[in-house]
Design an enzyme around this catalytic site. Structure first.
Site, PDB file in Angstrom:
ATOM      1  N   CYS A 113      -0.939   6.976   1.114  1.00 57.69           N
ATOM      2  CA  CYS A 113      -2.243   6.478   1.648  1.00 57.69           C
ATOM      3  C   CYS A 113      -2.866   7.525   2.659  1.00 57.69           C
ATOM      4  O   CYS A 113      -3.658   7.654   3.150  1.00 57.69           O
ATOM      5  CB  CYS A 113      -2.184   5.246   2.297  1.00 57.69           C
ATOM      6  SG  CYS A 113      -1.826   3.935   1.207  1.00 57.69           S
ATOM      7  N   HIS A 253      -7.764   3.901   7.193  1.00 56.98           N
ATOM      8  CA  HIS A 253      -7.178   3.744   5.878  1.00 56.98           C
ATOM      9  C   HIS A 253      -7.371   2.235   5.490  1.00 56.98           C
ATOM     10  O   HIS A 253      -7.131   1.270   6.370  1.00 56.98           O
ATOM     11  CB  HIS A 253      -5.930   4.062   5.748  1.00 56.98           C
ATOM     12  CG  HIS A 253      -5.127   3.444   4.551  1.00 56.98           C
ATOM     13  ND1 HIS A 253      -5.817   3.616   3.367  1.00 56.98           N
ATOM     14  CD2 HIS A 253      -4.004   2.674   4.369  1.00 56.98           C
ATOM     15  CE1 HIS A 253      -5.072   2.923   2.207  1.00 56.98           C
ATOM     16  NE2 HIS A 253      -3.897   2.358   3.093  1.00 56.98           N
ATOM     17  N   ASN A 283      -7.089  -1.859  -1.408  1.00 59.73           N
ATOM     18  CA  ASN A 283      -6.317  -0.693  -0.693  1.00 59.73           C
ATOM     19  C   ASN A 283      -6.389   0.519  -1.803  1.00 59.73           C
ATOM     20  O   ASN A 283      -5.668   0.030  -3.044  1.00 59.73           O
ATOM     21  CB  ASN A 283      -4.871  -1.131  -0.524  1.00 59.73           C
ATOM     22  CG  ASN A 283      -4.157  -0.046   0.216  1.00 59.73           C
ATOM     23  OD1 ASN A 283      -4.221   0.975  -0.057  1.00 59.73           O
ATOM     24  ND2 ASN A 283      -3.031  -0.509   0.924  1.00 59.73           N
TER      25      ASN A 283
HETATM   26  N1  ACO Z   1      -0.549 -15.047  -1.923  1.00 56.37           N
HETATM   27  C1  ACO Z   1      -0.218 -16.239  -1.401  1.00 56.37           C
HETATM   28  N2  ACO Z   1       1.154 -16.098  -0.551  1.00 56.37           N
HETATM   29  C2  ACO Z   1       1.680 -15.021  -0.547  1.00 56.37           C
HETATM   30  C3  ACO Z   1       1.100 -13.685  -1.110  1.00 56.37           C
HETATM   31  C4  ACO Z   1      -0.137 -14.003  -1.965  1.00 56.37           C
HETATM   32  N3  ACO Z   1      -0.650 -12.902  -2.705  1.00 56.37           N
HETATM   33  N4  ACO Z   1       1.952 -12.616  -0.729  1.00 56.37           N
HETATM   34  C5  ACO Z   1       2.837 -13.237  -0.048  1.00 56.37           C
HETATM   35  N5  ACO Z   1       2.656 -14.653   0.474  1.00 56.37           N
HETATM   36  C6  ACO Z   1       3.510 -15.410   1.205  1.00 56.37           C
HETATM   37  C7  ACO Z   1       4.736 -15.122   1.116  1.00 56.37           C
HETATM   38  O1  ACO Z   1       5.545 -15.355   0.204  1.00 56.37           O
HETATM   39  C8  ACO Z   1       5.226 -15.655   2.744  1.00 56.37           C
HETATM   40  O2  ACO Z   1       5.616 -16.886   2.024  1.00 56.37           O
HETATM   41  P1  ACO Z   1       6.928 -17.651   3.081  1.00 56.37           P
HETATM   42  O3  ACO Z   1       6.338 -17.780   4.303  1.00 56.37           O
HETATM   43  O4  ACO Z   1       6.960 -19.147   2.449  1.00 56.37           O
HETATM   44  O5  ACO Z   1       8.029 -16.976   2.859  1.00 56.37           O
HETATM   45  C9  ACO Z   1       4.041 -15.577   3.489  1.00 56.37           C
HETATM   46  O6  ACO Z   1       2.816 -15.530   2.243  1.00 56.37           O
HETATM   47  C10 ACO Z   1       3.587 -14.785   4.363  1.00 56.37           C
HETATM   48  O7  ACO Z   1       4.220 -13.451   3.794  1.00 56.37           O
HETATM   49  P2  ACO Z   1       4.253 -12.048   4.549  1.00 56.37           P
HETATM   50  O8  ACO Z   1       4.531 -10.915   3.726  1.00 56.37           O
HETATM   51  O9  ACO Z   1       4.655 -12.240   5.948  1.00 56.37           O
HETATM   52  O10 ACO Z   1       2.430 -12.016   4.660  1.00 56.37           O
HETATM   53  P3  ACO Z   1       1.591 -11.058   5.781  1.00 56.37           P
HETATM   54  O11 ACO Z   1       0.955 -11.670   6.642  1.00 56.37           O
HETATM   55  O12 ACO Z   1       2.616  -9.925   6.233  1.00 56.37           O
HETATM   56  O13 ACO Z   1       0.856 -10.163   4.616  1.00 56.37           O
HETATM   57  C11 ACO Z   1       0.503  -8.186   3.529  1.00 56.37           C
HETATM   58  C12 ACO Z   1       1.290  -9.553   3.572  1.00 56.37           C
HETATM   59  C13 ACO Z   1      -0.845  -8.392   3.123  1.00 56.37           C
HETATM   60  C14 ACO Z   1       1.242  -7.246   2.468  1.00 56.37           C
HETATM   61  C15 ACO Z   1       0.617  -7.520   4.933  1.00 56.37           C
HETATM   62  O14 ACO Z   1       2.010  -7.451   5.238  1.00 56.37           O
HETATM   63  C16 ACO Z   1       0.321  -6.059   4.835  1.00 56.37           C
HETATM   64  O15 ACO Z   1      -0.870  -5.773   4.774  1.00 56.37           O
HETATM   65  N6  ACO Z   1       0.971  -5.037   5.099  1.00 56.37           N
HETATM   66  C17 ACO Z   1       0.695  -3.696   5.198  1.00 56.37           C
HETATM   67  C18 ACO Z   1       0.806  -2.814   3.923  1.00 56.37           C
HETATM   68  C19 ACO Z   1       0.316  -1.496   4.170  1.00 56.37           C
HETATM   69  O16 ACO Z   1       0.123  -1.119   4.958  1.00 56.37           O
HETATM   70  N7  ACO Z   1       0.982  -0.613   3.426  1.00 56.37           N
HETATM   71  C20 ACO Z   1       0.831   0.736   3.576  1.00 56.37           C
HETATM   72  C21 ACO Z   1      -0.352   1.292   3.134  1.00 56.37           C
HETATM   73  S1  ACO Z   1      -0.206   1.483   1.120  1.00 56.37           S
HETATM   74  C22 ACO Z   1       0.316   2.845   0.564  1.00 56.37           C
HETATM   75  O17 ACO Z   1       0.734   3.666   1.174  1.00 56.37           O
HETATM   76  C23 ACO Z   1       0.446   2.870  -0.924  1.00 56.37           C
END
Ligand code: ACO
Length: 326
Positions: A113, A253, A283
């Site tokens: 990214c 980003h 993204n």
């Molecule tokens: N739909 C419903 N529930 C979901 C989903 C979904 N799509 N995805 C995860 N959950 C659930 C999980 O299983 C978890 O359930 P649990 O509490 O029963 O275990 C709950 O939701 C919370 O999961 P988290 O992973 O803690 O959710 P979070 O609030 O962190 O959001 C996300 C996840 C959106 C991926 C976030 O962490 C994020 O955006 N992270 C950064 C990503 C990033 O910056 N990547 C780098 C750039 S990309 C690149 O370089 C290619």
């Protein structure tokens, strides 16, 4: 020494829109969860005949036309991608052939990214030292080809898209004022594709296990992303002697609207100074910043003289920031 700036931008998005409702039919998720946790409502998905290089060629032609230069004027093409057409040759080579940019140098750059900002920084060095006059930098990703549409943690986040910018010498005070790039390999497995390389060559077993799909520890990345993006944004501003209040436009980003909000608050920027298109585009990794940039240029949001801050964070992990006077 020449000062490097943007001469023209262009983008190319696939036509097919994948809404949150479409994803509700594939995985255990909901429009409400995706919207609240990420800010994403829809993303684009490439058609089978589209590839990273075909969309890049389209975006590049638009950027070249707006820059008012011919493909044969280019000295260098840098394609930032983690979703190349194929492992060999580089996607940049394929783009060069399609553009007819004979005689220039072309290579791919992999910084996920953050890749477009890494590419901009390389372009700036080539232009500043006089090694190149015109450099085309492309941020191109078709991540849908690496997504497991059974994995709700990743398939809701990523979308396809491409954008390009032509860089060349500009008259001060316009141009790139500073850049700051970082990599920290200790977090390499926070976001990775295990199979398909020399560590785990493609085989029937890797395909059966889905090891050629993107794996992400989103939660861990989130914390590192917020901290790094704030730090690197402050570093590049400090080096250039500017304050957050001086920034006219901040293009982060587009990883997650909550990450954008957290950085905005930490930097003390007003909402209207922060650009976001994540609700429509998702993204798109290294294409995210140049797509935003192109939208801002075409809509007139970006005006001559504006001070623009761009910050990105991605797999590697990599992060960086570029400060530019438009
Ligand atoms: N739909 C419903 N529930 C979901 C989903 C979904 N799509 N995805 C995860 N959950 C659930 C999980 O299983 C978890 O359930 P649990 O509490 O029963 O275990 C709950 O939701 C919370 O999961 P988290 O992973 O803690 O959710 P979070 O609030 O962190 O959001 C996300 C996840 C959106 C991926 C976030 O962490 C994020 O955006 N992270 C950064 C990503 C990033 O910056 N990547 C780098 C750039 S990309 C690149 O370089 C290619």
């Amino acid at each position: 020494m020449s000062v490097a700036g943007v001469l023209g931008t262009g983008s190319a998005l696939p036509e097919k829109v994948i809404s949150n409702a479409d994803l509700e039919k594939l995985v255990d998720t909901s429009d409400q969860w995706i919207t609240e946790r990420t800010g994403i409502r829809e993303r684009r998905q490439a058609a089978p005949h589209e590839t990273t290089s075909t969309l890049s060629t389209l975006a590049s032609r638009r950027a070249l036309e707006r820059a008012g230069i011919k493909a044969t004027d280019l000295d260098l093409i840098i394609c930032s991608t983690i979703s190349p057409d194929m492992p060999l040759p580089s996607t940049a080579s394929l783009i060069q052939r399609e553009l007819g940019a004979h005689g220039c140098c072309a290579f791919d750059l992999a910084a996920a990214c953050s890749g477009f900002l890494f590419g901009m920084t390389v372009a700036e060095q080539f232009i500043r030292t006089g090694a190149s006059k015109y450099v085309l930098v492309i941020g191109a990703e078709l991540l849908s080809r690496y997504l497991d549409y059974k994995d709700r943690a990743t398939c809701v986040i990523f979308g396809d898209g491409v954008a390009a910018a032509v860089f060349g010498p500009v008259d001060p005070p316009s141009g790139i004022l500073g850049h700051e790039l970082h990599t920290e390999g200790q977090y390499a497995e926070h976001l990775f594709i295990p199979a398909g390389g020399t560590a785990l060559p493609a085989s029937c077993q890797t395909v059966e296990k889905g090891a050629h799909f993107i794996k992400m520890r989103g939660n861990e990345l989130f914390k590192v992303a917020v901290r790094s993006l704030e730090d690197v944004s402050r570093q590049v501003m400090k080096k250039a002697g500017v304050k957050p209040d001086d920034i006219d436009l901040f293009i982060p980003h587009q990883a997650n609207q909550r990450i954008t909000e957290a950085i905005r608050e930490r930097l003390g920027l007003r909402s209207e100074k922060v650009y976001s298109n994540i609700c429509r585009i998702g993204n798109t990794s290294s294409a995210s910043i140049p797509i935003c940039l192109d939208e801002c240029v075409q809509s007139g949001r970006l005006k001559r003289g504006n001070l623009v801050l761009m910050s990105a964070f991605g797999a590697g992990v990599t992060w960086g920031a570029v400060l530019m006077r438009w």
